[in-house]
Design an enzyme around this catalytic site. Structure first.
Site, PDB file in Angstrom:
ATOM      1  N   HIS A 154     -14.827   7.062   5.224  1.00 39.01           N
ATOM      2  CA  HIS A 154     -13.390   6.837   5.363  1.00 39.01           C
ATOM      3  C   HIS A 154     -12.769   8.186   5.719  1.00 39.01           C
ATOM      4  CE1 HIS A 154      -9.414   5.009   4.488  1.00 39.01           C
ATOM      5  NE2 HIS A 154      -9.118   6.272   4.257  1.00 39.01           N
ATOM      6  N   LEU A 155     -12.440   8.345   6.990  1.00 39.60           N
ATOM      7  CA  LEU A 155     -11.928   9.614   7.497  1.00 39.60           C
ATOM      8  C   LEU A 155     -10.492   9.422   7.970  1.00 39.60           C
ATOM      9  CD1 LEU A 155     -15.032  10.721   9.626  1.00 39.60           C
ATOM     10  CD2 LEU A 155     -14.586  11.141   7.196  1.00 39.60           C
TER      11      LEU A 155
ATOM     12  N   HIS B  98     -10.664   5.692  -2.520  1.00 35.34           N
ATOM     13  CA  HIS B  98     -10.804   4.904  -1.278  1.00 35.34           C
ATOM     14  C   HIS B  98     -11.730   3.708  -1.471  1.00 35.34           C
ATOM     15  CE1 HIS B  98      -9.843   8.891   0.921  1.00 35.34           C
ATOM     16  NE2 HIS B  98      -8.756   8.148   0.941  1.00 35.34           N
TER      17      HIS B  98
ATOM     18  N   ASN C 250       0.861  -1.185   0.000  1.00 38.93           N
ATOM     19  CA  ASN C 250       0.000   0.000   0.000  1.00 38.93           C
ATOM     20  C   ASN C 250       0.896   1.233   0.000  1.00 38.93           C
ATOM     21  OD1 ASN C 250      -1.774   2.122   0.561  1.00 38.93           O
ATOM     22  ND2 ASN C 250      -3.007   0.925   1.981  1.00 38.93           N
TER      23      ASN C 250
ATOM     24  N   GLU D 278     -11.936   5.768  12.977  1.00 42.11           N
ATOM     25  CA  GLU D 278     -11.773   4.688  13.952  1.00 42.11           C
ATOM     26  C   GLU D 278     -11.438   5.207  15.339  1.00 42.11           C
ATOM     27  OE1 GLU D 278      -8.732   1.970  12.617  1.00 42.11           O
ATOM     28  OE2 GLU D 278      -9.338   2.319  10.545  1.00 42.11           O
ATOM     29  N   ASN D 279     -10.621   6.256  15.402  1.00 45.42           N
ATOM     30  CA  ASN D 279      -9.972   6.610  16.670  1.00 45.42           C
ATOM     31  C   ASN D 279     -10.523   7.846  17.367  1.00 45.42           C
ATOM     32  OD1 ASN D 279      -7.992   4.477  16.512  1.00 45.42           O
ATOM     33  ND2 ASN D 279      -7.051   5.634  14.846  1.00 45.42           N
TER      34      ASN D 279
ATOM     35  N   ARG E 161      -5.917  18.772   2.151  1.00 47.71           N
ATOM     36  CA  ARG E 161      -6.630  19.044   0.902  1.00 47.71           C
ATOM     37  C   ARG E 161      -7.849  19.899   1.179  1.00 47.71           C
ATOM     38  NH1 ARG E 161      -6.723  12.853  -0.709  1.00 47.71           N
ATOM     39  NH2 ARG E 161      -4.591  12.570  -1.454  1.00 47.71           N
TER      40      ARG E 161
ATOM     41  N   GLY F  58      -6.644  11.723   3.997  1.00 45.67           N
ATOM     42  CA  GLY F  58      -7.617  11.904   2.935  1.00 45.67           C
ATOM     43  C   GLY F  58      -8.945  11.394   3.448  1.00 45.67           C
TER      44      GLY F  58
ATOM     45  N   GLU G  91      -7.544  -2.272   4.230  1.00 46.62           N
ATOM     46  CA  GLU G  91      -7.384  -2.335   2.779  1.00 46.62           C
ATOM     47  C   GLU G  91      -6.557  -3.554   2.385  1.00 46.62           C
ATOM     48  OE1 GLU G  91      -7.375   2.346   1.465  1.00 46.62           O
ATOM     49  OE2 GLU G  91      -5.833   1.642   2.853  1.00 46.62           O
TER      50      GLU G  91
ATOM     51  N   ASP H 177      -3.345  17.437  11.834  1.00 46.24           N
ATOM     52  CA  ASP H 177      -3.698  16.258  12.623  1.00 46.24           C
ATOM     53  C   ASP H 177      -4.964  16.564  13.431  1.00 46.24           C
ATOM     54  OD1 ASP H 177      -3.839  14.318  14.786  1.00 46.24           O
ATOM     55  OD2 ASP H 177      -1.757  13.792  14.322  1.00 46.24           O
ATOM     56  N   MET H 178      -6.001  15.768  13.221  1.00 46.79           N
ATOM     57  CA  MET H 178      -7.272  16.032  13.893  1.00 46.79           C
ATOM     58  C   MET H 178      -7.125  16.017  15.412  1.00 46.79           C
ATOM     59  SD  MET H 178     -10.430  16.818  13.940  1.00 46.79           S
ATOM     60  CE  MET H 178     -11.064  16.677  12.263  1.00 46.79           C
TER      61      MET H 178
ATOM     62  N   ARG I 179      -1.915  -1.785  -4.053  1.00 45.40           N
ATOM     63  CA  ARG I 179      -2.939  -0.750  -4.100  1.00 45.40           C
ATOM     64  C   ARG I 179      -2.508   0.298  -5.117  1.00 45.40           C
ATOM     65  NH1 ARG I 179      -3.445   4.443  -0.340  1.00 45.40           N
ATOM     66  NH2 ARG I 179      -5.379   5.299  -1.149  1.00 45.40           N
TER      67      ARG I 179
END
Length: 374
Positions: A180-181, A152, A11, A305-306, A213, A184, A354, A254-255, A63
């Site tokens: 899919h967060l 994705h 990947n 997920e987190n 982005r 990207g 993936e 970074d969130m 991928r």
């Protein structure tokens, strides 16, 4: 389904290459992440070092971000397929170039081992014309193959199938929005296992606010910046790809850092979070409309997920769709249903895998059940 006993899954991202070795039962046998320069693959020496530890391999799955109009199924890599994929590099320059460079290296290092390209765009080849088309003149669309491709797809495909497993319901009965967060980010509307709408388009720039982005921007604004702002196209692409999104709004991509700053009252971080959630909620509602309803909402990817906080804030604005989550379940871990009892829409958290989707597609191709090319 017959297939290879030991498989290497590759990947290639914009700044790293993830290597995973799986056995025939999808058990992880070896793993390594190699950092790379933008758009490049690791050197043969690094790859050879991993291969020497990984043991014998029966197949390789790659991928590949963009299959364009040429590939709607996984494809066994050969000279012709490589040539076609090289022609698509400018549509996803960082990811595509890295994936092809890695594939070339591994072809040299593993002579005779079959390799299969698995495409992020292929899952969205089923988009109905109304969702895929851009309202542009026919001659332009036909001359350049312009359409919404979506991305994705490997993640969206896996997440939708895994959701059906968790809910113990046939995939064919479900209307699912997969979120899919990650760095990207994109959504897909998955009805009866098929993608019927998605947020990314001709390139991965369309859609949600992402880490760096921009997501969707008025094309008139872009033309204005080129004409009046005198910003050259390559420089503008660099801005839209790498200096916009959360980073452009608050200086943090970074969130986790955005959420921390927002809690302290940082106005820019709060604006970035609000914009991110606004676009996310609106897009989930749009995906729901494309399916005339919603049975399940899936969160996957690094943020999906987190971040229990992102899930909670998002769900709080979607009660009108029937989304209601349970606080304790939202804070727990693992693949799980986090819905409140009796909620009309089930909300599910699923780890992005993936690698498992790529392995599945490789087995289909090499067993003869999948078509060799798109």
């Amino acid at each position: 389904m017959t297939g290879p006993a030991r498989m290497l899954v590759v990947n290639a991202g914009s700044s790293s290459v993830k290597l995973r070795v799986l056995d025939g039962q999808d058990r992880l046998l070896a793993s390594r992440d190699l950092n790379t320069a933008a758009g490049q693959a690791p050197g043969d020496k690094e790859l050879a070092g991993f291969l020497s530890e990984a043991g014998a391999l029966d197949a390789v799955g790659h991928r590949v971000v963009h299959g364009g109009n040429l590939f709607s199924k996984p494809a066994l890599l050969d000279a012709t397929v490589f040539e076609h994929l090289e022609s698509l590099v400018d549509l996803a320059p960082l990811h595509q170039a890295a994936a092809l460079a890695a594939a070339r290296s591994l072809e040299r290092l593993l002579p005779g081992v079959p390799a299969v390209a698995c495409f992020d765009t292929a899952f969205h080849a089923s988009l109905p014309s109304a969702a895929a088309v851009y309202a542009l003149p026919r001659d332009l669309r036909q001359r350049f193959g312009l359409r919404r491709f979506g991305f994705h797809g490997l993640s969206h495909s896996y997440a939708s199938r895994r959701c059906a497993e968790l809910l113990e319901r046939p995939l064919e009965e479900l209307r699912i929005v997969t979120c899919h967060l990650g760095s990207g980010a994109s959504l897909a509307a998955v009805a009866a296992g098929r993608s019927v709408d998605t947020t990314m388009g001709f390139t991965p720039l369309e859609g949600l606010v992402m880490a760096t982005r921009s997501g969707s921007v008025d094309p008139g604004l872009i033309l204005w910046l080129v004409d009046r702002g005198k910003i050259a196209s390559p420089d503008l692409l660099e801005i839209l790809e790498r200096h916009s999104g959360l980073l452009g709004l608050c200086g943090k991509s970074d969130m986790r850092e955005v959420l921390t700053a927002a809690r302290t009252g940082d106005s820019d971080a709060n604006l970035a979070l609000d914009a991110y959630i606004h676009r996310l909620r609106a897009s989930i509602a749009s995906m729901t409309a494309a399916m005339n309803g919603l049975d399940a909402l899936v969160f996957t990817g690094g943020v999906g997920e987190n971040s229990s906080e992102v899930r909670r804030i998002t769900a709080d604005g979607l009660a009108f769709l029937g989304v209601r989550i349970e606080a304790a379940a939202n804070e727990s871990t693992g693949d799980r249903d986090i819905s409140q009892a009796g909620a009309p829409v089930r909300t599910v958290v699923i780890a992005a895998r993936e690698d498992l989707e790529i392995a599945r597609e490789v087995r289909l191709v090499l067993s003869g059940e999948g078509r060799r090319t798109g």
